[in-house]
Design a protein around this motif. Structure first.
Motif: not given
Length: 461
Positions: A319-329, A331-338
């Motif tokens: 949960g923590r790892a995926y939440a961090a990945i989602a936050k970074i993506l 912030s980079q404007g990569k909503a689809a990849e998120t």
């Protein structure tokens, strides 16, 4: 006011140090054969004791029954020539009394019995102090150490922490004199002193002791009473203390120093052989790169953390790892990849039957859609998360997911409400008035609502 400690890294990872490891099997001496008449409070008990024990006693034996238990122990130590043991016992009793006076009325220590009023503890002190002194006279420092370590183990209650710390310190001093065990007892002493310093907040001093513990145990096969190797314990302690040091650096925006420290933490975590610790160390390092602005590096390391947590079926870690990945993506404007990443997380959680991870994945997806303004999709995922939370029988989690549902529903309502406000026409005004009357669906036909109101008003009471 004292300064509140703020953690940059998750509190779940910055765990408190565990209790002192048991390096030797604890020995507890039996009750000593000193008279305990002063401990008998009622008159009948005293009379019974005197009838059975006093008749025919010598003057010395009779005096022993009149003396306090502490006095009898002290007299016996001196009579047998254990002057250092007597001096040490007397000093410890004085120290306890000083701590009590410093605490004052109302303090926890003020409510406790004094050391001299606890015969079982006096028994342990008499037994091991005199044995340690005898071993010291013979130059057998390893026996001195073992007796001191047994005393440290004896006093493991919270109110006796000062006593156990005292004997751990004595062990450390004695360990420097032992030359025949390859550094085994010195390693133990460094581990115990590291734990004491860490609990007292002296993190740098604790790190020095843990590093010495690690160096002394490299290549050894020594194990504690639970079967853990000394070196794996050293790796665990070093990982924890390096992570604490890195957290302080991150708090001070010293990102590069924190990264270097967390790389060291990851190295010892891998060496210790515990995958859970390795996963947490990997995750912390990724966060440091994220805070330093090195997002691609952070994502790469987070993917490694995901693999470790997946192998462990660790819901919290995933949960923590995926939440961090989602936050970074995001912030980079990569909503689809998120959304793609979180969809994979959800599928993996479903396949592995990880209910907590399934809730986390759906909440994260709901948050992404909510931030993008896709409130219908957000509400759908939050609703799914709420249903999954119910299977875990966790009322706080169910309440949390219901709150998310409420937020998404409010956002949905806000869109329709704003559209009617902006229209500024009679029909939109009727929609708003109808909604105000029944507070249900903003899209309900106002004419139908008016008809329902009129019909209900015409019904006889």
């Amino acid at each position: 006011m004292s300064r509140v400690k703020m953690n940059v890294l998750p509190q779940a990872i910055l765990q408190s140090p565990r209790e002192h490891p048991r390096f030797i099997e604890q020995t507890v001496c039996p009750s000593l054969d000193f008279a305990r008449i002063h401990l008998i409070k009622d008159k009948d008990g005293i009379d019974d004791y005197l009838a059975k024990n006093i008749k025919g006693l010598s003057k010395q034996e009779a005096a022993a029954n009149r003396n306090s238990y502490k006095k009898n122990i002290c007299i016996d130590m001196l009579r047998q020539g254990y002057h250092e043991s007597f001096s040490e016992l007397f000093t410890l009793i004085q120290k306890w009394n000083a701590l009590r006076e410093a605490g004052g009325p109302g303090s926890a220590i003020w409510q406790q019995k004094s050391l001299e009023e606890q015969p079982d503890k006096l028994d342990q002190l008499y037994h091991f102090l005199t044995r340690a002194e005898a071993a010291q006279r013979a130059g057998r420092y390893e026996e001195v150490y073992d007796n001191q370590l047994n005393l440290a183990y004896c006093f493991n209650d919270p109110e006796d922490k000062w006593l156990s710390n005292y004997f751990y310190e004595q062990c450390f001093n004695t360990a420097q004199l032992i030359k025949i065990d390859g550094g085994k007892r010195e390693a133990q002493a460094h581990a115990n002193m590291g734990l004491i310093n860490e609990k007292q907040g002296h993190v740098m001093k604790a790190a020095e002791h843990y590093e010495a513990f690690y160096q002394l145990t490299e290549g050894s096969t020594w194990k504690d009473e639970t079967g853990h190797t000394y070196n794996s314990l050293a790796c665990e302690h070093l990982w924890r203390i390096y992570t604490l040091l890195a957290d302080k650096m991150l708090e001070n925006k010293e990102h590069q120093q924190a990264i270097k420290m967390l790389i060291k933490a990851l190295k010892v975590a891998k060496e210790g052989g515990d995958m859970k610790t390795e996963g947490e160390a990997t995750y912390c390092l990724s966060l440091a790169y994220h805070f330093a602005g090195e997002q691609q590096r952070a994502l790469s390391i987070l993917n490694t953390a995901v693999k470790i947590f997946t192998a462990l079926c660790d819901s919290a870690g995933l949960g923590r790892a995926y939440a961090a990945i989602a936050k970074i993506l995001v912030s980079q404007g990569k909503a689809a990849e998120t959304i793609k990443y979180l969809g994979e997380f959800m599928k993996a959680a479903e396949n592995a039957h990880l209910s907590q991870s399934l809730v986390d994945a759906r909440v994260l997806l709901g948050n992404v859609y909510n931030e993008r303004g896709n409130y219908n999709e957000a509400f759908e995922y939050f609703s799914q998360a709420s249903e999954a939370a119910k299977t875990l029988n966790s009322l706080p989690l169910v309440d949390e997911t219901k709150t998310y549902c409420g937020i998404a529903k409010a956002h949905k309502l806000m869109v329709a409400f704003n559209s009617h406000i902006e229209a500024e026409d009679p029909v939109s005004l009727k929609y708003l008035l109808a909604w105000k009357e029944n507070r249900s669906d903003m899209c309900t036909d106002p004419l139908t609502v008016e008809l329902d109101i009129e019909t209900s008003a015409s019904k006889p009471l």
